[in-house]
Motif scaffolding. Structure first.
Motif, PDB file in Angstrom:
ATOM      1  N   PHE A 114       0.832  -1.209   0.000  1.00  0.00           N
ATOM      2  CA  PHE A 114       0.000   0.000   0.000  1.00  0.00           C
ATOM      3  C   PHE A 114       0.864   1.255   0.000  1.00  0.00           C
ATOM      4  CE2 PHE A 114       0.625  -0.682   4.530  1.00  0.00           C
ATOM      5  CZ  PHE A 114       0.635   0.585   5.104  1.00  0.00           C
ATOM      6  N   ARG A 115       2.009   1.185   0.668  1.00  0.00           N
ATOM      7  CA  ARG A 115       2.920   2.334   0.659  1.00  0.00           C
ATOM      8  C   ARG A 115       3.566   2.500  -0.722  1.00  0.00           C
ATOM      9  NH1 ARG A 115       4.568  -0.295   5.512  1.00  0.00           N
ATOM     10  NH2 ARG A 115       3.719   0.703   7.372  1.00  0.00           N
ATOM     11  N   THR A 116       4.014   1.390  -1.291  1.00  0.00           N
ATOM     12  CA  THR A 116       4.664   1.447  -2.609  1.00  0.00           C
ATOM     13  C   THR A 116       3.714   1.991  -3.662  1.00  0.00           C
ATOM     14  OG1 THR A 116       6.018  -0.455  -1.995  1.00  0.00           O
ATOM     15  CG2 THR A 116       5.897   0.083  -4.343  1.00  0.00           C
ATOM     16  N   ASP A 117       2.488   1.444  -3.696  1.00  0.00           N
ATOM     17  CA  ASP A 117       1.501   1.872  -4.691  1.00  0.00           C
ATOM     18  C   ASP A 117       1.228   3.371  -4.599  1.00  0.00           C
ATOM     19  OD1 ASP A 117       1.217  -0.729  -5.605  1.00  0.00           O
ATOM     20  OD2 ASP A 117      -0.477  -1.168  -4.297  1.00  0.00           O
ATOM     21  N   TYR A 118       1.065   3.852  -3.385  1.00  0.00           N
ATOM     22  CA  TYR A 118       0.696   5.254  -3.219  1.00  0.00           C
ATOM     23  C   TYR A 118       1.892   6.186  -3.304  1.00  0.00           C
ATOM     24  CZ  TYR A 118      -4.231   4.405  -2.612  1.00  0.00           C
ATOM     25  OH  TYR A 118      -5.538   4.082  -2.853  1.00  0.00           O
ATOM     26  N   SER A 119       3.099   5.685  -3.058  1.00  0.00           N
ATOM     27  CA  SER A 119       4.306   6.485  -3.293  1.00  0.00           C
ATOM     28  C   SER A 119       4.473   6.741  -4.786  1.00  0.00           C
ATOM     29  CB  SER A 119       5.543   5.777  -2.748  1.00  0.00           C
ATOM     30  OG  SER A 119       5.518   5.696  -1.344  1.00  0.00           O
ATOM     31  N   ILE A 120       4.269   5.694  -5.591  1.00  0.00           N
ATOM     32  CA  ILE A 120       4.363   5.840  -7.053  1.00  0.00           C
ATOM     33  C   ILE A 120       3.349   6.862  -7.535  1.00  0.00           C
ATOM     34  CG2 ILE A 120       3.990   4.656  -9.260  1.00  0.00           C
ATOM     35  CD1 ILE A 120       5.035   2.077  -7.832  1.00  0.00           C
ATOM     36  N   PHE A 121       2.113   6.741  -7.060  1.00  0.00           N
ATOM     37  CA  PHE A 121       1.059   7.685  -7.450  1.00  0.00           C
ATOM     38  C   PHE A 121       1.415   9.099  -6.983  1.00  0.00           C
ATOM     39  CE2 PHE A 121      -2.989   9.865  -6.643  1.00  0.00           C
ATOM     40  CZ  PHE A 121      -3.558   9.784  -7.901  1.00  0.00           C
ATOM     41  N   ALA A 122       1.878   9.213  -5.728  1.00  0.00           N
ATOM     42  CA  ALA A 122       2.197  10.526  -5.158  1.00  0.00           C
ATOM     43  C   ALA A 122       3.269  11.242  -5.960  1.00  0.00           C
ATOM     44  CB  ALA A 122       2.646  10.367  -3.706  1.00  0.00           C
ATOM     45  N   ASN A 124       3.741  11.235  -8.998  1.00  0.00           N
ATOM     46  CA  ASN A 124       3.242  11.720 -10.286  1.00  0.00           C
ATOM     47  C   ASN A 124       2.203  12.822 -10.155  1.00  0.00           C
ATOM     48  OD1 ASN A 124       4.474  10.065 -12.544  1.00  0.00           O
ATOM     49  ND2 ASN A 124       3.844   8.428 -11.156  1.00  0.00           N
ATOM     50  N   LEU A 125       1.908  13.252  -8.927  1.00  0.00           N
ATOM     51  CA  LEU A 125       0.956  14.346  -8.740  1.00  0.00           C
ATOM     52  C   LEU A 125       1.640  15.681  -9.054  1.00  0.00           C
ATOM     53  CD1 LEU A 125      -0.801  13.306  -5.400  1.00  0.00           C
ATOM     54  CD2 LEU A 125      -1.785  13.256  -7.705  1.00  0.00           C
ATOM     55  N   PRO A 126       0.945  16.585  -9.733  1.00  0.00           N
ATOM     56  CA  PRO A 126       1.551  17.881 -10.057  1.00  0.00           C
ATOM     57  C   PRO A 126       1.687  18.763  -8.814  1.00  0.00           C
ATOM     58  CG  PRO A 126      -0.734  17.786 -10.835  1.00  0.00           C
ATOM     59  CD  PRO A 126      -0.401  16.425 -10.327  1.00  0.00           C
ATOM     60  N   ASP A 127       2.905  19.248  -8.564  1.00  0.00           N
ATOM     61  CA  ASP A 127       3.189  20.015  -7.351  1.00  0.00           C
ATOM     62  C   ASP A 127       2.383  21.315  -7.275  1.00  0.00           C
ATOM     63  OD1 ASP A 127       4.972  18.062  -6.697  1.00  0.00           O
ATOM     64  OD2 ASP A 127       6.776  19.235  -7.151  1.00  0.00           O
ATOM     65  N   GLU A 128       2.067  21.902  -8.422  1.00  0.00           N
ATOM     66  CA  GLU A 128       1.351  23.180  -8.372  1.00  0.00           C
ATOM     67  C   GLU A 128      -0.071  23.019  -7.828  1.00  0.00           C
ATOM     68  OE1 GLU A 128       1.020  21.967 -12.834  1.00  0.00           O
ATOM     69  OE2 GLU A 128       2.343  21.607 -11.115  1.00  0.00           O
ATOM     70  N   HIS A 129      -0.620  21.809  -7.965  1.00  0.00           N
ATOM     71  CA  HIS A 129      -1.978  21.571  -7.456  1.00  0.00           C
ATOM     72  C   HIS A 129      -1.980  20.799  -6.148  1.00  0.00           C
ATOM     73  CE1 HIS A 129      -3.390  23.155 -11.211  1.00  0.00           C
ATOM     74  NE2 HIS A 129      -2.816  22.186 -11.908  1.00  0.00           N
ATOM     75  N   PHE A 130      -0.927  20.022  -5.914  1.00  0.00           N
ATOM     76  CA  PHE A 130      -0.792  19.258  -4.668  1.00  0.00           C
ATOM     77  C   PHE A 130       0.524  19.675  -4.017  1.00  0.00           C
ATOM     78  CE2 PHE A 130      -3.434  16.745  -7.515  1.00  0.00           C
ATOM     79  CZ  PHE A 130      -4.470  16.313  -6.686  1.00  0.00           C
ATOM     80  N   PRO A 131       0.552  20.850  -3.372  1.00  0.00           N
ATOM     81  CA  PRO A 131       1.825  21.390  -2.867  1.00  0.00           C
ATOM     82  C   PRO A 131       2.490  20.453  -1.863  1.00  0.00           C
ATOM     83  CG  PRO A 131       0.064  23.027  -2.761  1.00  0.00           C
ATOM     84  CD  PRO A 131      -0.587  21.727  -3.069  1.00  0.00           C
ATOM     85  N   LYS A 132       3.786  20.267  -2.033  1.00  0.00           N
ATOM     86  CA  LYS A 132       4.530  19.458  -1.064  1.00  0.00           C
ATOM     87  C   LYS A 132       4.533  20.190   0.282  1.00  0.00           C
ATOM     88  CE  LYS A 132       7.248  16.644  -4.155  1.00  0.00           C
ATOM     89  NZ  LYS A 132       8.542  16.397  -4.813  1.00  0.00           N
ATOM     90  N   GLY A 133       4.341  19.418   1.362  1.00  0.00           N
ATOM     91  CA  GLY A 133       4.283  20.009   2.691  1.00  0.00           C
ATOM     92  C   GLY A 133       2.886  20.384   3.124  1.00  0.00           C
ATOM     93  N   HIS A 157       4.273  11.001   2.484  1.00  0.00           N
ATOM     94  CA  HIS A 157       5.274  10.899   1.415  1.00  0.00           C
ATOM     95  C   HIS A 157       5.529  12.261   0.777  1.00  0.00           C
ATOM     96  CE1 HIS A 157       7.574   8.680  -1.650  1.00  0.00           C
ATOM     97  NE2 HIS A 157       7.007   9.459  -2.554  1.00  0.00           N
ATOM     98  N   ARG A 158       4.489  13.089   0.734  1.00  0.00           N
ATOM     99  CA  ARG A 158       4.619  14.430   0.146  1.00  0.00           C
ATOM    100  C   ARG A 158       4.897  15.495   1.218  1.00  0.00           C
ATOM    101  NH1 ARG A 158       3.651  14.882  -5.151  1.00  0.00           N
ATOM    102  NH2 ARG A 158       3.286  17.130  -4.927  1.00  0.00           N
ATOM    103  N   GLY A 159       5.203  15.048   2.434  1.00  0.00           N
ATOM    104  CA  GLY A 159       5.637  15.970   3.469  1.00  0.00           C
ATOM    105  C   GLY A 159       4.537  16.597   4.292  1.00  0.00           C
ATOM    106  N   GLY A 160       3.324  16.033   4.224  1.00  0.00           N
ATOM    107  CA  GLY A 160       2.203  16.598   4.964  1.00  0.00           C
ATOM    108  C   GLY A 160       1.641  15.652   6.006  1.00  0.00           C
ATOM    109  N   ILE A 161       0.559  16.087   6.613  1.00  0.00           N
ATOM    110  CA  ILE A 161      -0.159  15.313   7.624  1.00  0.00           C
ATOM    111  C   ILE A 161      -1.570  15.055   7.096  1.00  0.00           C
ATOM    112  CG2 ILE A 161      -1.084  15.356   9.989  1.00  0.00           C
ATOM    113  CD1 ILE A 161       1.213  17.355  10.631  1.00  0.00           C
TER     114      ILE A 161
END
Length: 370
Positions: A114-122, A124-133, A157-161
């Motif tokens: 579940f971590r691997t699958d969602y890390s791969i997906f994460a 590929n998310l565009p940073d401008e719409h899904f800001p890191k942190g 994985h993207r630095g948030g909670i």
């Protein structure tokens, strides 16, 4: 819609290379699951029943058709230890359930998939719409489902909670079956109230996972309060489910999102997460999903012959194969149907669009309960 109308059609070389990678991955996973040193009791016993050694017989993805179709009932009930690969002995184990509105639910063990699958997906998310942190809101089913922990990991994985709400879809199904629509509405309000509380608490929530029905309810409730999804601080949403149709996609962009970005997904406990090719006005909001090969493969097959793929643009049943060291599931017929889509530049293998409940089963299935 033809391949030419899709942005970035996959080249023959990219398709060939992806096929080679898939075949090599198949050989690696079959060797793992059918080796007495690393395999799980279920598949080691199944090989004895079959009377042949998959390690010497399976050389490519196509060779997996030598296995019988994977049966739904194999995942219902215990002991779960029969699915645990010896090669992963001693690692902490998770169990995730799917279904279970009636009878014994299907269960799948997880270690890190579940971590691997969602890390791969994460990634590929565009940073401008899904800001890191940025922090996340998980507005979807909780309990024994993989989704809650998976979204939590994606946020981390993207630095948030991740902030989660409490939602029991099995109770929702019971309310629907009993016709208790007043109770159903009250329960939905209860879930939306939890989300509104999180969004109002100055938690810097800018990203969200939710389902189409809950997104619509949240947007309408915010509108009642003189606000909107965007004004509540949400910049990026990913959403999924059989309710996610092109018609609803258009409606959401035109009426609900107020400029927030949304990406569709198709996933489940057995497969992981399939990403979508770009969807919007340029292709009439069509949604085409591509499985995370080589870890999972989706095919669209004939209703009459599950070993025969339909032509591009034609309708068939979705067949799923999962290929990880934690879980091997060849040829599982999903409860969905759709249209076969051609390989895409970013995902140079077959996709599926128009995903909806399989017409021969849908009459007895409660869908869209979220």
């Amino acid at each position: 819609m033809s391949a030419e109308t899709l942005e970035g059609t996959a080249s023959p070389e990219a398709i060939r290379q992806a096929k080679e990678e898939l075949d090599a991955h198949v050989r690696e996973i079959v060797a793992w699951h059918f080796s007495p040193e690393t395999g799980c009791p279920f598949w080691l016993n199944k090989a004895q029943e079959l009377g042949w050694d998959p390690r010497s017989e399976i050389h490519s993805y196509e060779d997996l058709s030598k296995f019988p179709l994977f049966e739904d009932e194999w995942l219902r009930g215990g002991p779960l230890q029969r699915w645990m690969p010896k090669g992963l002995e001693g690692k902490p184990v998770y169990v995730f359930e799917t279904g279970g509105t009636t009878g014994i639910p299907k269960s799948r063990i997880n270690f890190d998939d579940f971590r691997t699958d969602y890390s791969i997906f994460a990634d590929n998310l565009p940073d401008e719409h899904f800001p890191k942190g940025a922090n996340w809101l998980m507005l979807g089913p909780s309990g024994p489902r993989r989704l809650r922990l998976a979204i939590e990991h994606l946020a981390q994985h993207r630095g948030g909670i991740c902030f989660c709400i409490d939602l029991d879809p099995r109770w929702v199904v019971k309310l629907i079956k009993k016709g208790w629509m007043e109770h159903l509405e009250a329960y939905k309000e209860h879930c939306i109230d939890q989300a509104l509380t999180v969004l109002s608490a100055n938690h810097n929530v800018q990203c969200m996972f939710t389902t189409p029905k809950l997104l619509e309810s949240l947007a309408l409730k915010l509108e009642e309060k003189g606000s909107s999804i965007r004004e509540a601080g949400i910049k990026g949403i990913f959403s999924g489910g059989t309710e996610f149709t092109p018609q609803w996609n258009r409606f959401a962009h035109e009426e609900l999102l107020d400029g927030a970005y949304m990406t569709p997904t198709y996933g489940n406990t057995l497969m992981g997460l399939a990403a979508s090719a770009p969807s919007g006005p340029h292709n009439d909001y069509k949604i085409s999903y591509y499985a995370p090969q080589p870890r999972a493969v989706t095919e669209v097959v004939s209703f009459d012959d599950p070993h025969q793929k339909v032509g591009f643009g034609e309708t068939g049943r979705v067949k799923l194969t999962t290929l990880t060291k934690e879980f091997f599931m060849p040829g599982f017929l999903e409860r969905d149907e759709g249209e076969r889509e051609p390989p895409f530049e970013k995902y140079p293998w077959d996709g599926v669009s128009g995903v909806r409940p399989y017409s021969k089963l849908s009459g007895g299935t409660t869908v869209g309960v979220y």
